[in-house]
Scaffold this motif. Structure first.
Motif, short mmCIF file in Angstrom:
data_model
loop_
_atom_site.label_atom_id
_atom_site.label_comp_id
_atom_site.label_asym_id
_atom_site.label_seq_id
_atom_site.Cartn_x
_atom_site.Cartn_y
_atom_site.Cartn_z
N GLY A 122 0.88 -1.17 0.13
CA GLY A 122 0.21 0.35 0.38
C GLY A 122 1.17 0.90 -0.06
N PHE A 123 1.65 1.33 -0.23
CA PHE A 123 3.03 2.44 -0.34
C PHE A 123 3.07 3.01 -1.67
N ASP A 124 2.86 4.29 -1.46
CA ASP A 124 3.10 5.33 -3.39
C ASP A 124 4.26 5.13 -2.95
N MET A 125 5.12 5.23 -3.26
CA MET A 125 6.73 4.62 -3.78
C MET A 125 7.74 6.28 -3.65
N SER A 126 6.53 7.44 -4.70
CA SER A 126 6.75 8.11 -5.29
C SER A 126 6.66 9.29 -3.34
N LEU A 127 5.89 8.86 -2.91
CA LEU A 127 5.52 10.00 -2.00
C LEU A 127 6.81 10.23 -0.25
N GLY A 128 7.14 9.29 -0.63
CA GLY A 128 8.01 9.00 0.61
C GLY A 128 7.23 8.27 2.01
N TRP A 129 8.24 8.46 3.46
CA TRP A 129 7.42 7.78 4.18
C TRP A 129 6.51 9.05 4.87
N GLN A 130 7.10 10.16 5.03
CA GLN A 130 6.53 11.82 5.69
C GLN A 130 5.25 11.46 4.58
N GLY A 131 4.86 11.35 3.24
CA GLY A 131 3.64 11.89 2.14
C GLY A 131 2.87 10.45 2.31
N ASN A 132 3.96 9.03 2.66
CA ASN A 132 3.06 8.25 2.67
C ASN A 132 1.83 8.66 4.46
N LEU A 133 2.88 8.73 5.44
CA LEU A 133 1.71 9.37 6.58
C LEU A 133 0.57 10.15 6.71
N GLU A 134 0.82 11.39 6.17
CA GLU A 134 0.64 11.73 5.53
C GLU A 134 -1.39 11.87 5.10
N LYS A 135 -0.63 10.86 3.84
CA LYS A 135 -2.43 9.95 3.27
C LYS A 135 -2.86 9.42 3.61
N GLN A 136 -2.17 8.39 5.33
CA GLN A 136 -2.82 7.30 5.88
C GLN A 136 -3.66 8.17 7.24
N ASN A 137 -3.50 9.26 7.63
CA ASN A 137 -3.77 9.99 8.53
C ASN A 137 -4.98 10.89 7.83
N ARG A 138 -5.13 11.04 6.47
CA ARG A 138 -6.00 11.42 5.77
C ARG A 138 -7.49 10.83 4.94
N GLY A 139 -6.99 9.98 5.21
CA GLY A 139 -7.50 8.59 5.26
C GLY A 139 -8.62 8.41 5.95
N LEU A 140 -7.67 8.24 7.11
CA LEU A 140 -8.96 7.75 8.34
C LEU A 140 -9.00 9.51 9.05
N ALA A 141 -9.51 10.61 9.04
CA ALA A 141 -10.15 11.56 9.07
C ALA A 141 -11.37 11.89 8.12
N MET A 142 -10.41 11.41 6.97
CA MET A 142 -12.15 11.12 6.66
C MET A 142 -12.97 10.33 6.69
N ALA A 143 -12.64 8.88 7.17
CA ALA A 143 -13.23 7.74 7.62
C ALA A 143 -14.28 8.00 8.87
N SER A 144 -13.53 9.28 9.75
CA SER A 144 -13.99 9.72 10.45
C SER A 144 -15.29 10.85 11.41
N THR A 145 -15.97 11.08 9.63
CA THR A 145 -16.12 12.90 9.62
C THR A 145 -17.80 11.73 8.88
N ALA A 146 -18.88 12.06 9.39
CA ALA A 146 -20.26 11.57 8.56
C ALA A 146 -20.57 12.34 7.20
N PRO A 147 -20.78 11.48 6.41
CA PRO A 147 -21.29 12.99 5.43
C PRO A 147 -22.68 13.84 5.59
N VAL A 148 -22.16 14.80 5.26
CA VAL A 148 -23.72 15.51 5.92
C VAL A 148 -24.82 15.22 4.92
N VAL A 149 -25.76 15.43 4.57
CA VAL A 149 -26.94 15.19 4.12
C VAL A 149 -27.59 17.07 4.46
N GLU A 150 -27.91 17.39 3.20
CA GLU A 150 -29.13 18.48 3.77
C GLU A 150 -30.06 18.61 2.97
N GLY A 151 -30.90 18.72 3.94
CA GLY A 151 -32.75 18.70 3.70
C GLY A 151 -33.56 17.78 3.80
#
Length: 156
Positions: A123-152
């Protein structure tokens, strides 16, 4: 990318070694990695080393070390075989087809390609390096922990 991709440094004597995700001679199963490694093996090595070192060393420094060692001695395998061993221990991979140093001495480019493919398959994106992969993983976790907003709400 799950947190299991980031290996625990503790050694578990009960754990069994598993197979590599691809064979040593499967270079052409990933032509872009094969070409990168053939023409610029120092880049492939640098990317592998940064991930295996979990960001404690940079791709650029490792690229330079590999290039200088190859240029001065022709034996860059002296550096790369240590990283193969470290990677095998981190991910509990079998020591196959033979010892790490023998693989790198006789099949340097194939060994680098195999290690690169292994990290990509984990699952590593080799062009991102270690820090880039950590950030990518953290963004994915943050997105998964927020519920979608349903308007109306629901309407007919």
């Amino acid at each position: 990318m799950s947190s299991s991709n980031y290996p625990n440094q503790e050694f578990d004597p009960k754990a069994t070694e598993g197979p590599w995700s691809s064979g040593l001679c499967d270079c052409f199963s990933d032509c872009s990695t094969c070409c990168l490694t053939y023409w610029c093996p120092w880049i492939t090595f640098g990317r592998i080393a940064e991930i295996v070192d979990q960001g404690s060393s940079s791709c650029g420094v490792n690229c330079a070390l590999y290039f200088i060692l190859a240029w001065l001695t022709g034996c860059s395998c002296l550096l790369s075989c240590g990283y193969r061993s470290k990677m095998r221990h981190q991910y509990m991979l079998k020591d196959s087809p033979c010892g790490d140093c023998l693989v790198h001495v006789f099949c340097e480019l194939c060994a680098l390609c195999q290690e690169y493919r292994e990290l990509k398959s984990r699952g590593f994106d080799m062009s991102l390096g270690w820090q880039g992969n950590l950030e990518k993983q953290n963004r994915g976790l943050a997105m998964a922990s927020t519920a979608p907003v349903v308007e109306g709400g629901m309407t007919r």
